[in-house]
Design an enzyme around this catalytic site. Structure first.
Site, short mmCIF file in Angstrom:
data_model
loop_
_atom_site.label_atom_id
_atom_site.label_comp_id
_atom_site.label_asym_id
_atom_site.label_seq_id
_atom_site.Cartn_x
_atom_site.Cartn_y
_atom_site.Cartn_z
N SER A 1 8.45 -9.59 22.36
CA SER A 1 7.12 -9.52 22.96
C SER A 1 6.61 -10.92 23.33
O SER A 1 7.20 -11.59 24.16
CB SER A 1 6.18 -8.78 22.01
OG SER A 1 5.09 -8.26 22.71
N ASP B 1 8.08 1.64 26.46
CA ASP B 1 7.38 0.61 25.68
C ASP B 1 5.92 0.57 26.10
O ASP B 1 5.60 0.24 27.24
CB ASP B 1 8.03 -0.75 25.90
CG ASP B 1 7.53 -1.82 24.93
OD1 ASP B 1 6.37 -1.74 24.51
OD2 ASP B 1 8.32 -2.73 24.61
N HIS C 1 8.08 -0.03 20.96
CA HIS C 1 8.00 -1.44 21.33
C HIS C 1 9.22 -2.20 20.82
O HIS C 1 9.45 -2.28 19.62
CB HIS C 1 6.72 -2.04 20.74
CG HIS C 1 6.47 -3.45 21.15
ND1 HIS C 1 6.66 -3.90 22.43
CD2 HIS C 1 6.03 -4.53 20.43
CE1 HIS C 1 6.35 -5.18 22.50
NE2 HIS C 1 5.97 -5.58 21.30
#
Length: 514
Positions: free
Chosen positions: A230, A455, A483
């Site tokens: 991320s 996601d 995610h």
């Protein structure tokens, strides 16, 4: 492994965040890489044995039976790279070494996202969960980025402010309520500026990437091997832009879109969370025992939010004085949508809240925001907003945000208003800005970018853009939900292992099945 959390807009966070969390947009002012600063000197790392402390923390966790040795370390970097001699900033690290190591390659630096999440915590968890084939070749090292975790943590938002901010109903269209919400963000910005003054600009990702290169040198690695999730993909790609020749292998999993403005990214995320909620709802209603919140989960949640907006839901948890407002309910939902494994807990927590007990939904919300059982918070919120705002020149007025909020509240009924409010986060931020550079990392070794079709936090177009922008970028897609992807499935795990260990890049267009 947790990725970044997108913290509530009312809690003064731009998205992605946890997240939020993250600042994803490239500004026109950042079309080229920052000028090279004076060359600082890498400092040694002071390591100590912290096996006993960490063994106590991980006792009972899956993977705790592995034969691992943990070391904790400290080092220093320049607080300002414009003036490397002007004073140090202390950083904290954790290193995990597997007893079965053979043919060691070097260190694998990990970052779980945020910005603001602890990379040292991530290193410990990675040592318990990463494939042993990887652990046999690498030490796993977590470096808390400047301002986060134990690396000179930025702390300028009180626990009371956080409680008040997270409780706000982001869906309100009432002019007075919105004015109050904007005022809360203004107060946070003013408080942080008063405490840190010009030093508040020191938490930019560009400087964290420079820190990472000094730590690479201190670890004795000629080139960097990195696993970032991320926001960690923003950090890793920034490193590759600044130091392309020093890249050995970068895995960028759940990539934040490097091309999207803050508004574009926030809308992508709002839409993706709506899709993720529908996937949760479909999964719930398909259960043989029936969905705990009924045959129409979206309507059930909408009714709960309306109920909580009028009469906040109390909690049965001992000592709990809070009641669940719409803002806290939405944070609990968002928290569980990160991973399908949390969907059963979400269904039960929502059902209990509808029956008058918000204990479960508050637990989910607190996991998301970094709130401890005693009512204190970690500094993940402070670090998130400090990094996010240091990374961008973008600002939006309250009136501009009101307009977007009115549109998105209709288009994205659960998550649109919150995403819109987040656009105001950095508008009043009083600190020097160091916008993210455009990132093509020309001259770098191949970089592996991973995107997941379902996601909700870093939607797949971000990974596609990241791989396309990087001169040596290679895209691996997982047709799953949740995610980030590694190491959740055999296909993704095999591809990433081959890349990390042998530098074998997956074939172009590879899609791993769900």
């Amino acid at each position: 492994m947790t990725g970044p959390r997108r913290l509530a807009a009312a809690a003064v966070l731009l998205a992605v965040t946890l997240t939020g969390c993250t600042s994803g947009g490239s500004d026109e002012t950042a079309a080229s890489s920052p000028a090279a600063p004076a060359t600082p000197v890498a400092q040694p790392i002071a390591w100590t044995d912290c096996d006993a402390d960490i063994d106590q923390i991980i006792a009972g966790r899956p993977g705790a039976e592995r034969d691992l040795a943990f070391s904790c370390g400290t080092t220093s970097v320049p607080a300002s790279y414009d003036d490397p001699a002007g004073g140090p900033l202390d950083l904290f690290l954790v290193r995990a070494t597997f007893a079965g190591q053979t043919d060691r390659i070097g260190s694998l630096l990990v970052n779980p996202g945020g910005p603001g999440q602890s990379a040292t915590d991530a290193a410990v968890q990675s040592a318990l969960t990463l494939p042993e084939d990887v652990l046999r070749r690498f030490d796993v090292v977590g470096l808390d980025p400047r301002g986060a975790g134990l690396s000179t943590p930025v702390e300028c938002i009180s626990d009371q402010q956080k409680d008040e901010l997270f409780a706000v109903d982001p869906r309100t269209a009432d002019a007075a309520a919105l004015t109050t919400a904007f005022g809360q963000v203004d107060a946070v910005a003013a408080g942080c500026a008063e405490k840190y003054k010009e030093a508040l600009g020191a938490f930019a990702t560009v400087d964290s990437a420079r820190d990472m290169d000094l730590v690479r040198e201190s670890l004795g690695d000629e080139q960097l091997t990195f696993l970032g999730y991320s926001y960690g993909t923003t950090l890793g790609s920034t490193y590759a832009e600044l130091f392309p020749e020093r890249v050995r292998a970068l895995v960028l999993d759940g990539a934040v879109d490097p091309d999207a403005t803050a508004e574009e990214f926030a809308e992508q995320q709002a839409q993706a969370f709506e899709v993720a909620f529908d996937a949760f709802a479909a999964n719930c209603t398909a259960l043989l025992a029936g969905c705990p919140i009924g045959a129409d989960p979206r309507t059930s949640v909408t009714d709960l939010l309306t109920q909580a907006g009028t009469t906040p839901v109390p909690s049965s948890r001992a000592g709990e004085t809070r009641q669940a407002t719409p803002g806290l309910v939405l944070n609990g939902i968002r928290s569980a949508l990160y991973q399908p494994s949390a969907w059963p807990q979400l269904a039960q927590s929502l059902a209990a809240a509808r029956a008058g007990d918000a204990a479960g939904i508050l637990t989910l919300a607190d996991t998301y925001t970094g709130r401890n059982d005693d009512g204190t918070y970690t500094n993940v919120v402070d670090a998130n907003v400090a990094v996010t705002c240091a990374d961008t020149e973008e600002r939006r007025t309250a009136d501009q945000v009101r307009t977007v909020l009115a549109e998105w509240s209709t288009q994205y009924p659960l998550f649109g208003a919150d995403a819109a409010l987040g656009l105001y986060t950095c508008s009043p931020w009083q600190a020097p800005r160091t916008p993210l550079p455009a990132r093509d990392a020309a001259g770098s070794a191949p970089i592996l970018v991973i995107g997941t079709q379902g996601d909700p936090v870093t939607p797949l177009p971000g990974a596609q853009d990241m791989a396309a922008d990087l001169t040596s970028g290679a895209l691996l897609t997982w047709a799953g939900n949740g995610h980030t992807a590694y190491p959740k499935t055999d296909c993704v795990t095999a591809a990433v292992n081959a890349y990390l260990i042998d530098l074998v890049v997956p074939a172009e267009g590879t899609v791993c099945p769900a």
